[in-house]
Design an enzyme around this catalytic site. Structure first.
Site: not given
Ligand code: GLN
Length: 538
Positions: A511, A513, A385
């Site tokens: 994600h 995970e 992410c």
């Molecule tokens: N801050 C980034 C976004 O909003 C990444 C979010 C995250 O890592 N979950 O796109």
């Protein structure tokens, strides 16, 4: 006879952080391995509608379900221990319950009535519990967050009291998880706090059927006698749950040794089928005595000081280790330190580097320098992410020579917004529940690391972000060697990037995970830890 869904209510006593979620998940696993279809649910007595707007420092990780709920991290335990998928119905907060009740009141749903905590709020809680009843579910485990005696948890406790009264004793039961502390100065374990906690429950009409006692040392027969007598619990239903030696995944084995699941099934008048824990035991054996030794992986994040902030990441790394028959030792590095001291000072010697998710600009430059270090030193790199976004920024700046390239989250006026808000996000004003959330499909490109890891081209992964790879820069970055490895067909969004020629370099916008379990490590974590092992050997 028609199907009856049975209910187990789990409460906590004395202090928080006793691992109620873990214990509930472990019990669910045991029932599942005896052939029952189980659902788990968590009630959180705070006023946020969900934890999505809280800082990781407040609440730890925000877990994301397939259907896009931002939820308590206990749901992560539920999914990792069992094959049970969690949904929006798996987590309710006081805020969500009240907001349902209040919007119904505004719609005229209670016309003529005074809306009150009892019965309207408690009815709403009971409806949330009942929603999990179905022909396909044998047992629902509902965990009530907080500690008996908290003002906030009273409506939940009253609701579960009523619920059990309504469904009858053979269909519902209470498990109280409590602390039996060891007092060093006295050299003794003390049962009094637990007696008092059960006393509090009794004043509101709940008498636990089973007492699970968290303790540093094993319970003695004398403690058991005392707790049974003063807490009104059958002696064999006073269960000791001492701190585990090696891993949380030993908890189910420990509870099974004490036949907790057998007592539960007997109380609920369910047949005691055979328990099959062979696979689980083999997994724990590998976890404790792996053949391939240890590999050290750095996690460079911005919420490092609280272990719970990256709970699922650490668990998924452990799973990747199990799949590779090795132990993953995590070196936790606060990204701001990389800003101050440079990457080599904190990262030398590691066999892999992972940059996880996060929000806001603190520590970002440290993450970007971390990516550069991993890329140039040819250390296996996994960006998740925010970690992927940093990888794209770094590549744009260093390889494509786009000085000042950035995400508009961190620099509104960047000359090269390689990561930018999605169109549909630009109009969003409310912060709660408005990110790109939940599972989306992704198509993996041929000849990629990702395809090799997954072994299939069509996957679904969970998301939680507002910003996105900016397609206006796609051609430039590809021309300089960044490989677009995964695309979301809905909206043509870049989901994965790789660096061909690097031993293992992958960033993903989703994600992974959240979908890793100890019995089935997520393919990307398995592959990443495998690459780190190879790096260590070289
Ligand atoms: N801050 C980034 C976004 O909003 C990444 C979010 C995250 O890592 N979950 O796109």
């Amino acid at each position: 006879m028609s199907h009856v869904t049975k209910h187990i209510f789990v409460t906590g006593g004395v202090v928080s952080s006793l691992g109620k979620g873990l214990t509930s998940a472990a019990l669910a696993l045991l029932l599942e391995r005896r052939g029952y279809r189980v659902r788990l649910q968590k009630m959180d007595p705070y006023l946020n509608v969900d934890p999505g707007t809280m800082s990781p420092y407040q609440h730890g990780e925000v877990y994301v379900t397939d259907d896009g709920a931002e939820a308590d991290l206990d749901l992560g335990h539920y999914e990792r221990f069992t094959g049970i998928p969690c949904t929006r119905a798996s987590n309710f907060t006081t805020g969500r319950i009240y907001s349902n009740v209040i919007s119904r009141e505004r719609q005229g749903g209670y016309l003529g009535k005074t809306v009150q905590v009892i019965p309207h709020v408690t009815d709403e809680i009971k409806a949330a519990i009942r929603a999990l009843d179905s022909e396909d579910v044998d047992v629902v485990i509902t965990e009530v967050g907080g500690t008996a005696g908290d003002i906030e948890s009273l409506p939940f406790l009253e609701a579960i009291r009523q619920y059990r009264q309504e469904i009858g004793r053979e269909n519902g039961m209470f498990i109280h998880i409590t602390l039996v502390p060891y007092i060093k100065a006295a050299g003794e374990m003390k049962t009094k706090p637990s007696q008092q906690s059960v006393g509090i429950l009794r004043t509101i009409g709940i008498i636990p059927d089973i007492l699970i006692c968290r303790c540093e040392r094993p319970l003695t027969p004398e403690h058991r006698d005392k707790l049974a007598l003063f807490c009104n619990v059958d002696r064999e239903l006073v269960i000791g749950e001492p701190d585990v030696q090696n891993s949380i995944y030993e908890v189910p084995l420990d509870l099974a040794r004490q036949d907790v699941d057998v007592y539960i099934l007997e109380k609920l008048q369910l047949h005691v089928n055979n328990l099959d824990l062979r696979q689980w035991k083999a997994m724990v054996r590998t976890l404790i005595t792996p053949r391939n030794g240890e590999v050290e992986i750095a996690v460079v994040g911005k919420y490092i000081s609280l272990r719970d902030s990256y709970k699922s990441i650490y668990e998924a790394l452990t799973h990747g280790g199990i799949a590779n028959n090795c132990t993953v030792k995590v070196r936790m590095v606060e990204s701001e330190l990389i800003q101050d001291d440079g990457p080599a000072a904190h990262l030398s010697g590691v066999a892999g580097i992972l940059v996880p998710g996060g929000f806001g600009d603190r520590g970002i430059e440290g993450m970007i320098r971390t990516v550069q270090y991993a890329r140039t030193q040819r250390i296996p790199f996994f960006g998740i992410c925010l970690g992927m976004q940093c990888a794209v920024i770094e590549f744009s700046r260093s390889v494509c020579k786009r000085a000042g390239a950035n995400s508009t989250e961190f620099d509104k006026n960047t000359p090269h917004p390689v990561i930018d808000l999605m169109e549909e996000q630009k109009a969003v004003r409310d912060m709660g529940g408005t990110m790109r959330l939940g599972a989306y499909p992704c198509r993996i490109e041929d000849g990629t690391l990702a395809l090799k890891a997954y072994g299939k081209a069509r996957i679904r992964e969970r998301h939680r972000h507002r910003y996105e790879f900016n397609n206006a820069y796609r051609a430039q970055l590809e021309a300089k060697g960044l490989r677009i490895a995964g695309i979301c067909p809905e909206g043509d969004l870049v989901e994965m990037v790789e660096l061909p020629g690097h031993p293992w370099f992958l960033g993903c916008q989703f994600h992974p995970e959240f979908q890793s379990t100890p019995l089935a490590a997520h393919p990307l974590f398995r592959s990443f830890v495998g690459a780190a092992l190879k790096k260590r050997k070289s």
